[in-house]
Design a protein around this motif. Sequence first.
Motif, PDB file in Angstrom:
ATOM      1  N   MET A   1      19.048   0.074  -7.035  1.00 11.88           N
ATOM      2  CA  MET A   1      18.190  -1.184  -7.747  1.00 11.88           C
ATOM      3  C   MET A   1      16.956  -0.422  -7.983  1.00 11.88           C
ATOM      4  O   MET A   1      16.392  -0.112  -6.961  1.00 11.88           O
ATOM      5  CB  MET A   1      18.230  -2.498  -6.778  1.00 11.88           C
ATOM      6  N   ASN A   2      16.559  -0.654  -9.311  1.00 12.29           N
ATOM      7  CA  ASN A   2      15.240   0.002  -9.716  1.00 12.29           C
ATOM      8  C   ASN A   2      14.050  -0.915  -9.038  1.00 12.29           C
ATOM      9  O   ASN A   2      14.146  -2.079  -8.858  1.00 12.29           O
ATOM     10  CB  ASN A   2      15.217   0.066 -11.133  1.00 12.29           C
ATOM     11  N   ALA A   3      13.025  -0.068  -8.799  1.00 13.88           N
ATOM     12  CA  ALA A   3      11.763  -0.636  -8.255  1.00 13.88           C
ATOM     13  C   ALA A   3      10.681  -0.202  -9.132  1.00 13.88           C
ATOM     14  O   ALA A   3      10.720   0.764  -9.709  1.00 13.88           O
ATOM     15  CB  ALA A   3      11.745  -0.109  -6.743  1.00 13.88           C
ATOM     16  N   VAL A   4       9.677  -1.150  -9.176  1.00 10.35           N
ATOM     17  CA  VAL A   4       8.505  -0.808  -9.738  1.00 10.35           C
ATOM     18  C   VAL A   4       7.323  -0.771  -8.505  1.00 10.35           C
ATOM     19  O   VAL A   4       7.188  -1.635  -7.703  1.00 10.35           O
ATOM     20  CB  VAL A   4       7.985  -2.041 -10.720  1.00 10.35           C
ATOM     21  N   THR A   5       6.844   0.234  -8.917  1.00  9.95           N
ATOM     22  CA  THR A   5       5.543   0.725  -7.961  1.00  9.95           C
ATOM     23  C   THR A   5       4.203   0.540  -8.555  1.00  9.95           C
ATOM     24  O   THR A   5       4.336   0.948  -9.627  1.00  9.95           O
ATOM     25  CB  THR A   5       5.772   1.984  -7.008  1.00  9.95           C
ATOM     26  N   GLY A   6       3.193   0.661  -7.830  1.00  9.83           N
ATOM     27  CA  GLY A   6       1.822   0.623  -8.523  1.00  9.83           C
ATOM     28  C   GLY A   6       0.730   0.502  -7.336  1.00  9.83           C
ATOM     29  O   GLY A   6       0.869  -0.105  -6.300  1.00  9.83           O
ATOM     30  N   LEU A   7      -0.258   0.153  -7.934  1.00 11.35           N
ATOM     31  CA  LEU A   7      -1.769  -0.402  -7.184  1.00 11.35           C
ATOM     32  C   LEU A   7      -1.993  -1.831  -7.808  1.00 11.35           C
ATOM     33  O   LEU A   7      -2.273  -1.736  -8.972  1.00 11.35           O
ATOM     34  CB  LEU A   7      -2.676   0.648  -7.107  1.00 11.35           C
ATOM     35  N   THR A   8      -2.543  -2.723  -7.099  1.00 11.19           N
ATOM     36  CA  THR A   8      -3.174  -3.821  -7.408  1.00 11.19           C
ATOM     37  C   THR A   8      -4.398  -3.668  -8.173  1.00 11.19           C
ATOM     38  O   THR A   8      -5.082  -2.385  -8.172  1.00 11.19           O
ATOM     39  CB  THR A   8      -3.477  -4.840  -6.357  1.00 11.19           C
ATOM     40  N   THR A   9      -4.926  -4.502  -9.015  1.00 10.27           N
ATOM     41  CA  THR A   9      -5.829  -4.119  -9.894  1.00 10.27           C
ATOM     42  C   THR A   9      -7.184  -4.384  -9.339  1.00 10.27           C
ATOM     43  O   THR A   9      -8.649  -3.704  -9.770  1.00 10.27           O
ATOM     44  CB  THR A   9      -5.999  -4.829 -11.302  1.00 10.27           C
ATOM     45  N   ARG A  10      -7.443  -5.268  -8.303  1.00  9.59           N
ATOM     46  CA  ARG A  10      -8.628  -5.812  -7.741  1.00  9.59           C
ATOM     47  C   ARG A  10      -8.847  -5.213  -6.335  1.00  9.59           C
ATOM     48  O   ARG A  10      -7.885  -4.796  -5.421  1.00  9.59           O
ATOM     49  CB  ARG A  10      -8.577  -7.298  -7.503  1.00  9.59           C
ATOM     50  N   ALA A  11      -9.949  -4.827  -6.144  1.00  6.95           N
ATOM     51  CA  ALA A  11     -10.375  -4.109  -4.791  1.00  6.95           C
ATOM     52  C   ALA A  11     -10.279  -5.113  -3.616  1.00  6.95           C
ATOM     53  O   ALA A  11     -10.605  -6.040  -3.741  1.00  6.95           O
ATOM     54  CB  ALA A  11     -11.656  -3.552  -4.883  1.00  6.95           C
ATOM     55  N   PRO A  12      -9.946  -4.520  -2.673  1.00  3.20           N
ATOM     56  CA  PRO A  12      -9.207  -3.033  -2.409  1.00  3.20           C
ATOM     57  C   PRO A  12      -7.944  -3.050  -2.883  1.00  3.20           C
ATOM     58  O   PRO A  12      -7.264  -4.165  -2.816  1.00  3.20           O
ATOM     59  CB  PRO A  12      -9.290  -3.019  -0.820  1.00  3.20           C
ATOM     60  N   ARG A  13      -7.534  -2.012  -3.627  1.00  2.00           N
ATOM     61  CA  ARG A  13      -6.538  -1.886  -4.132  1.00  2.00           C
ATOM     62  C   ARG A  13      -5.497  -1.354  -3.371  1.00  2.00           C
ATOM     63  O   ARG A  13      -5.365  -0.470  -2.538  1.00  2.00           O
ATOM     64  CB  ARG A  13      -6.582  -0.872  -5.383  1.00  2.00           C
ATOM     65  N   LEU A  14      -4.354  -2.284  -3.436  1.00  2.00           N
ATOM     66  CA  LEU A  14      -3.235  -1.887  -2.459  1.00  2.00           C
ATOM     67  C   LEU A  14      -1.983  -1.738  -3.259  1.00  2.00           C
ATOM     68  O   LEU A  14      -1.447  -2.038  -4.206  1.00  2.00           O
ATOM     69  CB  LEU A  14      -2.843  -3.440  -1.573  1.00  2.00           C
ATOM     70  N   ARG A  15      -1.207  -0.602  -2.392  1.00  2.00           N
ATOM     71  CA  ARG A  15      -0.131   0.289  -3.044  1.00  2.00           C
ATOM     72  C   ARG A  15       1.192  -0.788  -2.857  1.00  2.00           C
ATOM     73  O   ARG A  15       1.078  -1.576  -1.730  1.00  2.00           O
ATOM     74  CB  ARG A  15       0.064   1.495  -2.417  1.00  2.00           C
ATOM     75  N   VAL A  62       8.721  -8.230  -2.891  1.00  2.00           N
ATOM     76  CA  VAL A  62       7.383  -7.494  -3.010  1.00  2.00           C
ATOM     77  C   VAL A  62       7.071  -6.818  -1.861  1.00  2.00           C
ATOM     78  O   VAL A  62       6.956  -7.717  -0.808  1.00  2.00           O
ATOM     79  CB  VAL A  62       6.230  -8.304  -3.601  1.00  2.00           C
ATOM     80  N   ARG A  63       7.055  -5.684  -1.613  1.00  2.00           N
ATOM     81  CA  ARG A  63       6.246  -5.086  -0.352  1.00  2.00           C
ATOM     82  C   ARG A  63       4.959  -4.465  -0.800  1.00  2.00           C
ATOM     83  O   ARG A  63       4.628  -3.907  -1.808  1.00  2.00           O
ATOM     84  CB  ARG A  63       7.202  -4.146  -0.012  1.00  2.00           C
ATOM     85  N   TYR A  64       4.222  -4.291   0.245  1.00  2.00           N
ATOM     86  CA  TYR A  64       2.824  -3.596   0.096  1.00  2.00           C
ATOM     87  C   TYR A  64       2.228  -3.298   1.262  1.00  2.00           C
ATOM     88  O   TYR A  64       2.873  -3.601   2.281  1.00  2.00           O
ATOM     89  CB  TYR A  64       1.778  -4.685  -0.313  1.00  2.00           C
ATOM     90  N   ASN A  65       1.291  -2.207   1.100  1.00  2.00           N
ATOM     91  CA  ASN A  65       0.584  -1.433   2.243  1.00  2.00           C
ATOM     92  C   ASN A  65      -0.755  -2.047   2.405  1.00  2.00           C
ATOM     93  O   ASN A  65      -1.374  -2.035   1.461  1.00  2.00           O
ATOM     94  CB  ASN A  65       0.567   0.124   1.909  1.00  2.00           C
ATOM     95  N   GLN A  66      -0.981  -2.632   3.605  1.00  2.00           N
ATOM     96  CA  GLN A  66      -2.048  -3.078   3.793  1.00  2.00           C
ATOM     97  C   GLN A  66      -3.256  -2.182   3.794  1.00  2.00           C
ATOM     98  O   GLN A  66      -3.078  -0.873   3.936  1.00  2.00           O
ATOM     99  CB  GLN A  66      -2.027  -4.130   5.076  1.00  2.00           C
ATOM    100  N   ARG A  67      -4.732  -2.731   3.867  1.00  2.00           N
ATOM    101  CA  ARG A  67      -5.972  -1.720   3.788  1.00  2.00           C
ATOM    102  C   ARG A  67      -5.527  -0.737   4.943  1.00  2.00           C
ATOM    103  O   ARG A  67      -5.211  -0.741   6.130  1.00  2.00           O
ATOM    104  CB  ARG A  67      -7.015  -2.443   4.145  1.00  2.00           C
ATOM    105  N   GLY A  68      -5.915   0.595   4.322  1.00  2.00           N
ATOM    106  CA  GLY A  68      -5.857   1.827   5.548  1.00  2.00           C
ATOM    107  C   GLY A  68      -4.604   2.396   5.584  1.00  2.00           C
ATOM    108  O   GLY A  68      -4.358   3.222   6.379  1.00  2.00           O
TER     109      GLY A  68
END
Length: 277
Positions: A1-15, A62-68
């Motif tokens: 299943m295809n996934a889309v990855t990126g960084l959020t646009t507002r600081a702090p930017r999260l992967r 939606v999965r994301y990496n938290q700050r740091g």
Amino acid sequence: MNAVTGLTTRAPRLRYDVQGPRERLREGGPAHPTFVLAHALGCDLTMWDALAHHLAEHGRVVRYNQRGHGGSEAPIGVYTLAELADDASRLIDELAQGPVVWVGLSMGGMVGQELALRHPGKVRALVLANTTSGYPQEAQAGWSQRIASIAQGGLVAIVDGALQRWFHAGFHARQPQTVAHWRARVLSCDAAGYIACCQAIAGVDTTDRLPGIAVPALVIAGALDQGTPPEMARVIAQGIPGARLVVLPEASHLSVLEQPLAFRSAVDDWLQHALPA
């Protein structure tokens, strides 16, 4: 299943990583639930690989990496859980379609509680795994000691102790490669961001506010969890009206990795009641 990855646009930017269907009903509501998965301290979004693949068959994930963690930005200074919850709220605004089903483990579960209290319109339901709503004073002192150890010796000074809490001895013996993988993940964290997250976690204090959470909630505990034992999960389940508690046997702190099928089964069974068709 295809996934889309990126960084959020507002600081702090999260992967982040998004997978699953995106269709919407003609009336404008989401055709499928959107799940947001939030990881534990020292981990990253890959801790959810198996569960995310499963949930993506039923909705957007939606999965994301938290700050740091995992390439997400690590602002300088002390963090609070309120700030981490505000990060999550911005992520939901940017990536989600309406209120989400929040699935958080340990730190991710603490953020989920705070999110549901600070931004109730963003949350449709909660899964809070291996987490707590508050630490006793002696445990808070332990967090201070951990922070001091990292400041003096880096993350290598605390990583092995963390792994002993994360996985029980039998898992260490059966899956040494998995343990080694997560040891490397801890060591890849931004040390200052990790310390700041420790400071946020040490200050978790939602117990008295839990009755204000007005969405369905599943609380998952590991029977062998030393960091957030089942007693802490019972406090949360008793505090949130109508919450369900499930204690997984042979599971320590990272229960979704030690007991992936039992964890998935608990979530699936609860979802049938929490989100009726």
